[in-house]
Design a protein around this motif. Structure first.
Motif, PDB file in Angstrom:
ATOM      1  N   THR A   1       7.662   0.234 -17.527  1.00 43.13           N
ATOM      2  CA  THR A   1       8.169  -0.654 -17.728  1.00 43.13           C
ATOM      3  C   THR A   1       7.878  -1.491 -17.852  1.00 43.13           C
ATOM      4  OG1 THR A   1       5.603  -1.207 -17.785  1.00 43.13           O
ATOM      5  CG2 THR A   1       6.041  -0.407 -15.552  1.00 43.13           C
ATOM      6  N   LEU A   2       8.034  -1.424 -18.970  1.00 38.72           N
ATOM      7  CA  LEU A   2       8.507  -1.445 -20.377  1.00 38.72           C
ATOM      8  C   LEU A   2       7.457  -2.368 -20.769  1.00 38.72           C
ATOM      9  CD1 LEU A   2      12.211  -2.136 -19.707  1.00 38.72           C
ATOM     10  CD2 LEU A   2      11.676  -0.572 -20.919  1.00 38.72           C
ATOM     11  N   VAL A   3       6.598  -2.976 -20.311  1.00 42.72           N
ATOM     12  CA  VAL A   3       5.356  -3.940 -21.106  1.00 42.72           C
ATOM     13  C   VAL A   3       4.474  -2.593 -21.536  1.00 42.72           C
ATOM     14  CG1 VAL A   3       6.429  -5.955 -20.233  1.00 42.72           C
ATOM     15  CG2 VAL A   3       4.579  -4.162 -18.533  1.00 42.72           C
ATOM     16  N   GLU A   4       3.852  -1.338 -21.763  1.00 46.92           N
ATOM     17  CA  GLU A   4       3.417  -0.396 -22.173  1.00 46.92           C
ATOM     18  C   GLU A   4       3.265  -1.026 -23.656  1.00 46.92           C
ATOM     19  OE1 GLU A   4       5.393   1.511 -18.952  1.00 46.92           O
ATOM     20  OE2 GLU A   4       6.344   0.617 -20.014  1.00 46.92           O
ATOM     21  N   PRO A   5       2.504  -1.265 -24.217  1.00 50.74           N
ATOM     22  CA  PRO A   5       2.085  -1.380 -25.553  1.00 50.74           C
ATOM     23  C   PRO A   5       3.298  -1.061 -26.340  1.00 50.74           C
ATOM     24  CG  PRO A   5      -0.468  -1.215 -25.073  1.00 50.74           C
ATOM     25  CD  PRO A   5       0.895  -1.209 -23.379  1.00 50.74           C
ATOM     26  N   VAL A   6       3.433   0.375 -26.417  1.00 52.76           N
ATOM     27  CA  VAL A   6       4.422   1.323 -27.413  1.00 52.76           C
ATOM     28  C   VAL A   6       5.396   0.863 -27.370  1.00 52.76           C
ATOM     29  CG1 VAL A   6       4.257   3.737 -26.274  1.00 52.76           C
ATOM     30  CG2 VAL A   6       4.863   3.084 -28.490  1.00 52.76           C
ATOM     31  N   VAL A   7       5.815   0.408 -25.872  1.00 49.92           N
ATOM     32  CA  VAL A   7       7.546   0.353 -25.653  1.00 49.92           C
ATOM     33  C   VAL A   7       7.617  -1.219 -26.487  1.00 49.92           C
ATOM     34  CG1 VAL A   7       9.441  -0.148 -24.136  1.00 49.92           C
ATOM     35  CG2 VAL A   7       7.558   1.598 -23.464  1.00 49.92           C
ATOM     36  N   LEU A   8       6.917  -2.551 -25.880  1.00 52.70           N
ATOM     37  CA  LEU A   8       6.846  -4.121 -25.894  1.00 52.70           C
ATOM     38  C   LEU A   8       6.753  -4.097 -27.352  1.00 52.70           C
ATOM     39  CD1 LEU A   8       4.447  -6.164 -24.036  1.00 52.70           C
ATOM     40  CD2 LEU A   8       7.074  -5.780 -24.300  1.00 52.70           C
ATOM     41  N   ALA A   9       6.061  -2.883 -27.808  1.00 51.01           N
ATOM     42  CA  ALA A   9       5.833  -2.600 -29.926  1.00 51.01           C
ATOM     43  C   ALA A   9       7.389  -2.591 -30.331  1.00 51.01           C
ATOM     44  CB  ALA A   9       5.200  -2.011 -30.312  1.00 51.01           C
ATOM     45  N   ALA A  10       8.299  -1.378 -29.831  1.00 46.37           N
ATOM     46  CA  ALA A  10       9.454  -1.196 -30.232  1.00 46.37           C
ATOM     47  C   ALA A  10      10.903  -2.033 -29.509  1.00 46.37           C
ATOM     48  CB  ALA A  10       9.320   0.175 -29.378  1.00 46.37           C
TER      49      ALA A  10
ATOM     50  N   VAL B   1       3.280   1.731  -9.691  1.00 49.72           N
ATOM     51  CA  VAL B   1       3.574   1.062  -9.049  1.00 49.72           C
ATOM     52  C   VAL B   1       2.021   0.159  -8.649  1.00 49.72           C
ATOM     53  CG1 VAL B   1       4.226  -0.595  -6.928  1.00 49.72           C
ATOM     54  CG2 VAL B   1       5.432   0.738  -7.271  1.00 49.72           C
ATOM     55  N   ALA B   2       1.329   1.385  -8.927  1.00 53.01           N
ATOM     56  CA  ALA B   2      -0.226   1.718  -8.665  1.00 53.01           C
ATOM     57  C   ALA B   2      -0.370   0.875  -9.682  1.00 53.01           C
ATOM     58  CB  ALA B   2      -0.941   2.925  -7.835  1.00 53.01           C
ATOM     59  N   GLY B   3      -0.626   1.188 -10.887  1.00 46.29           N
ATOM     60  CA  GLY B   3      -0.772   0.770 -12.321  1.00 46.29           C
ATOM     61  C   GLY B   3      -0.402  -0.755 -12.267  1.00 46.29           C
ATOM     62  N   ARG B   4      -0.017  -1.362 -11.885  1.00 48.32           N
ATOM     63  CA  ARG B   4       0.784  -2.672 -11.788  1.00 48.32           C
ATOM     64  C   ARG B   4      -0.632  -3.532 -11.393  1.00 48.32           C
ATOM     65  NH1 ARG B   4       5.925  -3.337 -13.331  1.00 48.32           N
ATOM     66  NH2 ARG B   4       5.988  -5.288 -14.561  1.00 48.32           N
ATOM     67  N   SER B   5      -0.308  -4.789 -11.842  1.00 51.08           N
ATOM     68  CA  SER B   5      -1.569  -5.682 -12.116  1.00 51.08           C
ATOM     69  C   SER B   5      -1.146  -6.343  -9.943  1.00 51.08           C
ATOM     70  CB  SER B   5      -1.565  -7.242 -12.333  1.00 51.08           C
ATOM     71  OG  SER B   5      -0.299  -7.849 -12.334  1.00 51.08           O
ATOM     72  N   LEU B   6      -1.703  -6.779  -9.325  1.00 51.48           N
ATOM     73  CA  LEU B   6      -1.744  -7.347  -7.601  1.00 51.48           C
ATOM     74  C   LEU B   6      -0.571  -7.744  -8.268  1.00 51.48           C
ATOM     75  CD1 LEU B   6      -5.321  -6.881  -6.148  1.00 51.48           C
ATOM     76  CD2 LEU B   6      -3.360  -5.232  -5.960  1.00 51.48           C
ATOM     77  N   ASP B   7      -0.671  -8.702  -8.437  1.00 53.85           N
ATOM     78  CA  ASP B   7       0.527  -9.597  -9.107  1.00 53.85           C
ATOM     79  C   ASP B   7       1.425  -9.528  -9.055  1.00 53.85           C
ATOM     80  OD1 ASP B   7      -1.083 -11.936  -8.535  1.00 53.85           O
ATOM     81  OD2 ASP B   7      -1.664 -13.324 -10.728  1.00 53.85           O
TER      82      ASP B   7
ATOM     83  N   ALA C   1       0.757  -1.060   0.010  1.00 51.61           N
ATOM     84  CA  ALA C   1      -0.039  -0.163   0.085  1.00 51.61           C
ATOM     85  C   ALA C   1       0.681   1.611  -0.100  1.00 51.61           C
ATOM     86  CB  ALA C   1      -0.714   0.140   1.174  1.00 51.61           C
ATOM     87  N   TYR C   2       2.016   1.098   0.688  1.00 51.76           N
ATOM     88  CA  TYR C   2       3.367   2.557   1.023  1.00 51.76           C
ATOM     89  C   TYR C   2       3.668   2.659  -0.540  1.00 51.76           C
ATOM     90  CZ  TYR C   2       7.633   5.336   1.741  1.00 51.76           C
ATOM     91  OH  TYR C   2       8.588   6.330   1.381  1.00 51.76           O
ATOM     92  N   ARG C   3       4.206   1.487  -0.983  1.00 55.39           N
ATOM     93  CA  ARG C   3       4.754   0.912  -2.502  1.00 55.39           C
ATOM     94  C   ARG C   3       3.482   2.136  -3.577  1.00 55.39           C
ATOM     95  NH1 ARG C   3       8.685  -1.001  -4.468  1.00 55.39           N
ATOM     96  NH2 ARG C   3       7.548  -1.845  -5.746  1.00 55.39           N
ATOM     97  N   ARG C   4       2.732   1.730  -3.524  1.00 54.51           N
ATOM     98  CA  ARG C   4       1.431   2.506  -4.603  1.00 54.51           C
ATOM     99  C   ARG C   4       1.091   3.791  -3.858  1.00 54.51           C
ATOM    100  NH1 ARG C   4      -1.570  -2.745  -3.171  1.00 54.51           N
ATOM    101  NH2 ARG C   4      -2.424  -1.437  -1.901  1.00 54.51           N
ATOM    102  N   GLN C   5       0.935   4.519  -3.216  1.00 47.30           N
ATOM    103  CA  GLN C   5       0.688   5.258  -2.514  1.00 47.30           C
ATOM    104  C   GLN C   5       2.076   6.741  -3.215  1.00 47.30           C
ATOM    105  OE1 GLN C   5       1.042   6.052   1.305  1.00 47.30           O
ATOM    106  NE2 GLN C   5       1.103   8.546   1.147  1.00 47.30           N
TER     107      GLN C   5
END
Length: 292
Positions: free
Chosen positions: A274-283, A177-183, A168-172
């Motif tokens: 994070t390098l897994v954004e669609p635009v980055v993965l495609a690049a 980080v907050a935008g990542r899945s819980l896993d 929770a602190y890291r999300r804050q």
């Protein structure tokens, strides 16, 4: 085509193999994603992170590359420097020794934030070792965000009663980080936190390293513009458009300075992509697999 939920779940269960090397007097940890014999791809994390930061991109790239992600000295499962040697030249020398011990020869290199400085420092000393270079949201010149991160780390709580409290602190503290899945959040947190005998969770980073930066600021960066100017291998600069660590002007100057430079901008994202954004993965898919 985007992966289905079932494919996402299968990918998230994949893990790199935990390995250790004795490097320049320290036991350093790395994650090895297998596929030996494929082109090697080494990934170096940022100051507040660990090798786990590359789990998500490694799951996308492991079928075509031999992905290796070390924990930088003083981070994650790697040893702490007994004499507080945390300059970029120390970390770049570790990277060279890891590559030597693993017999990598020429390899592609991704560096995020601090890892990008380490990667550029390595490139200055060993340009012939690099097939391709990816610099994620960092440049030769320090910007305001670097001091913000130093102050944030210096002011964070020393321990947490539960892992959930730490997450929770890291999300804050980090919209990324907050935008990542819980896993993802769980495995990223476990990369930088360990459970103490009393059940509390504490940071894995060497406190001496943290205090160095709080007292003296981030380490001085070596002269890196000449490194970029002389670099003969293809290089990709990843820039989060909302970043306070890499400005648009510096990102574009880097691309213009690099003889074979490319730029991918990530809209709506701060430090660091994070390098897994669609635009980055495609690049990354285009860049890392291009001929020449």
């Amino acid at each position: 085509m985007l992966p289905s939920r079932r494919e996402d779940a299968l990918m998230s269960s994949l893990q790199g193999k935990s390995e250790f090397l004795s490097v320049r007097g320290l036991q350093l940890h790395y994650l090895d994603w297998g596929n030996h014999g494929a082109p090697p791809l080494v990934c170096v994390h940022g100051y507040t992170s660990s090798a786990q930061a590359f789990n998500a991109p490694a799951r996308h790239l492991r079928d075509r590359f031999h992905v290796i992600a070390p924990d930088v000295r003083g981070h994650g499962e790697s040893a702490w420097s007994p004499d507080g040697a945390y300059q970029y030249r120390d970390q770049a020398a570790d990277l060279a020794a890891i590559a030597d011990q693993l017999g990598l020869g020429r390899f592609s290199l991704i560096g995020t934030s601090m890892g990008g400085i380490i990667a550029m420092t390595f490139a200055g000393a060993h340009p012939d070792r690099l097939a391709r270079l990816v610099i994620n949201d960092i440049g030769p010149d320090a910007e305001t965000g670097s001091q913000r991160i130093t102050q944030m780390v210096g002011a964070r709580p020393d321990d947490f009663a539960t892992l959930e409290e730490a997450m929770a602190y890291r999300r804050q503290m980090s919209p990324i980080v907050a935008g990542r899945s819980l896993d993802d959040q769980d495995e990223l947190a476990r990369g930088v936190l360990r459970r103490r005998d009393d059940g509390h969770w504490v940071w894995k980073m060497d406190p001496r390293y943290v205090q160095q930066r709080v007292t003296h600021g981030p380490p001085a960066r070596p002269p890196l513009w000449p490194v970029l100017q002389a670099l003969s291998c293809p290089a990709l600069v990843v820039w989060g458009e909302d970043s306070d660590v890499l400005s648009e002007s510096q990102a574009r100057r880097m691309t213009e300075t690099l003889p074979k430079g490319q730029l991918v901008s990530v809209p709506g994202v701060g430090h660091a992509p994070t390098l897994v954004e669609p635009v980055v993965l495609a690049a990354l898919n285009r860049f890392l697999t291009a001929a020449g």
